[in-house]
Every structure is written in structure tokens, then in C-alpha cells.
Scaffold this active site. Sequence first.
Site, PDB file in Angstrom:
ATOM      1  N   ARG A   1      26.277  33.836  53.815  1.00 16.15           N
ATOM      2  CA  ARG A   1      25.240  33.203  52.989  1.00 16.15           C
ATOM      3  C   ARG A   1      25.045  31.734  53.305  1.00 16.15           C
ATOM      4  NH1 ARG A   1      23.663  35.244  48.470  1.00 16.15           N
ATOM      5  NH2 ARG A   1      23.381  33.180  47.593  1.00 16.15           N
TER       6      ARG A   1
ATOM      7  N   ASP B   1      23.447  26.580  44.311  1.00 14.20           N
ATOM      8  CA  ASP B   1      24.339  27.616  43.796  1.00 14.20           C
ATOM      9  C   ASP B   1      25.509  27.037  43.033  1.00 14.20           C
ATOM     10  OD1 ASP B   1      23.298  30.120  44.153  1.00 14.20           O
ATOM     11  OD2 ASP B   1      23.901  30.236  46.256  1.00 14.20           O
TER      12      ASP B   1
ATOM     13  N   PRO C   1      47.839  39.076  50.164  1.00 17.29           N
ATOM     14  CA  PRO C   1      48.033  38.623  48.778  1.00 17.29           C
ATOM     15  C   PRO C   1      48.797  37.303  48.699  1.00 17.29           C
ATOM     16  CG  PRO C   1      48.827  40.882  49.087  1.00 17.29           C
ATOM     17  CD  PRO C   1      48.441  40.381  50.437  1.00 17.29           C
TER      18      PRO C   1
ATOM     19  N   GLU D   1      51.386  47.063  51.544  1.00 13.67           N
ATOM     20  CA  GLU D   1      52.818  47.280  51.805  1.00 13.67           C
ATOM     21  C   GLU D   1      53.380  46.265  52.782  1.00 13.67           C
ATOM     22  OE1 GLU D   1      50.993  51.150  52.729  1.00 13.67           O
ATOM     23  OE2 GLU D   1      50.160  49.528  51.555  1.00 13.67           O
TER      24      GLU D   1
HETATM   25  C1  J9Q Z   1      45.530  42.722  52.082  1.00 17.30           C
HETATM   26  N1  J9Q Z   1      45.895  42.962  47.994  1.00 17.30           N
HETATM   27  O1  J9Q Z   1      44.448  40.756  47.786  1.00 17.30           O
HETATM   28  C2  J9Q Z   1      43.797  39.648  47.380  1.00 17.30           C
HETATM   29  N2  J9Q Z   1      43.396  38.976  48.440  1.00 17.30           N
HETATM   30  C3  J9Q Z   1      43.809  39.654  49.528  1.00 17.30           C
HETATM   31  C4  J9Q Z   1      44.470  40.768  49.109  1.00 17.30           C
HETATM   32  C5  J9Q Z   1      45.081  41.820  49.931  1.00 17.30           C
HETATM   33  C6  J9Q Z   1      45.771  42.877  49.340  1.00 17.30           C
HETATM   34  C7  J9Q Z   1      46.329  43.856  50.161  1.00 17.30           C
HETATM   35  C8  J9Q Z   1      46.208  43.766  51.514  1.00 17.30           C
HETATM   36  C9  J9Q Z   1      44.979  41.753  51.292  1.00 17.30           C
END
Ligand code: J9Q
Length: 235
Positions: free
Chosen positions: A143, A158, A78, A105
Site C-alpha cells: 500500500r 491514513d 512469534p 513449532e
Molecule cells: C510464524 N505465530 O505470530 C505472530 N507474528 C508472527 C507469528 C508466527 C506464528 C507462527 C509461525 C509466525
Amino acid sequence: MVEGPLAQGIVGRAIERGLLDVRVHDLRDHTTDRHRVVDDMPFGGGPGMVLKPEPLFAAVEHIRAERGSPDAVILTSPDGRRFTHADALRLSGLGHIVVLCGRYEGVDERVRANLASEAISIGDYVLSGGELPALVIADAVARLVPGVVGDEQSVARDSFARGLLDYPQYTRPAEYRGMGVPPVLLSGHHRDIERWRRREALARTLERRPDLMADVALDPEDRAILKELTRPERE
Ligand code: J9Q
């Protein structure tokens, strides 16, 4: 969680045809304890469990031994850089990519600092793990590998390759439950259709994703259209 989706659709077909090779590795196969434990409590205390470094390092070392050094080791996280079409293009030019699926976590920071070459996020929402982000990255990258999508022309056209949102699309029937389609599309006037589509793409991007406008190459005709679209309403 990832093998099923990878076997489906355009990516699945590309794998069958030998255009892509995708291997899935279970971190538990790279543990050394009887219970095949991949996570542990955070140093310093606090809630949740943290992915241990050893299974991730061991898995990448296994891949290195079997397949050679990857050109990129991506940690899905994240707090990574936001994944864009530009990343998909860059990664599609590499021969060998490893994607490490993180966990919400947390992952031991030594993985990010010393094993991953980059960290990528697909968007700001909470997921339980990096498996779905890994699939999103795999699909977007696959793709762009020549031959994977049948129609190369459609890939080049695209939406995110051109920087604008798509123009509205319609198919048969020409009238459905009283809802028609824009007459220009039925006119057979290809120049008019092209102009209408460009105008619609510009209007929709301006309205729905104005942030994208900064990166679009506009020709003088586009500028003229935009001037009309942004002209203040007169009484
Ligand atoms: C590993 N939320 O969320 C958005 N992009 C990657 C992630 C993510 C997450 C939890 C664990 C990646």
C-alpha cells in the site's frame, strides 16, 4: 494459502499493473529427498517438528541466483520484533524483500542467525505458520508503494501515518433506523468539520489507545483540546 489472497484486492491489482512483483516459493521444491521433507525432530527431544535449515537456505540461494540479493530477508516469528507502520514504510523503500514463513513449532535457529536479516512478529497470538503474517506484511508494505493505492492523499492521511486513530466516519443515509449522524458533518462548515474530526481523533486515541499518544506530534490547538478532554468532571 498465499497465492489466492495475493491475487485479490489492491495488491492483486498492483501485481497485474506491474507495480509489484510477488513470487511464492514452495520449500518442498528445495528438498532433495524422495518425500520432499521440510521438517525434522528437534535435537534434544521434545514435542513438535522443526523446519530444517537446508530448504530455507536453498530457496534463498535460488532467489539470489534468479533475482539478485534481496535487501532484506525477514523471518516471520512469534519472537520477532513487533511489526509497525514504521517497518512497513522502511520496507516499502526497498527493492527486493524475501519473507520466510516460519512455523509455530519452530525453525532451526541457524536460519534466524545466518539467513534472516530480521525477525518480525505481527502480534501476540498463536498461529500455525508464518503465511498469514507474510500476507499482512505484504499488504501493509504494498500500500505504501507509489501508485498501488489510487488515492495518494488518503494513504498520507491514513490513521497510523498520522499516529492517531481515525475520526468516526458516516455516509448516507443521514438517518438510519432512527440513528442520526453528527449535525456538524451535514453543516457544510469545513473549518468546523476539520476541528470536530481532530477532536474526535484525539478523544478516541486517548480513550482507546493511550499508548499511541506518546508518538503523536501535537500542535498548540491539539494541546488545548486535550486539556478540555482530560479536565476532571466538576460537580
Ligand atoms: C510464524 N505465530 O505470530 C505472530 N507474528 C508472527 C507469528 C508466527 C506464528 C507462527 C509461525 C509466525
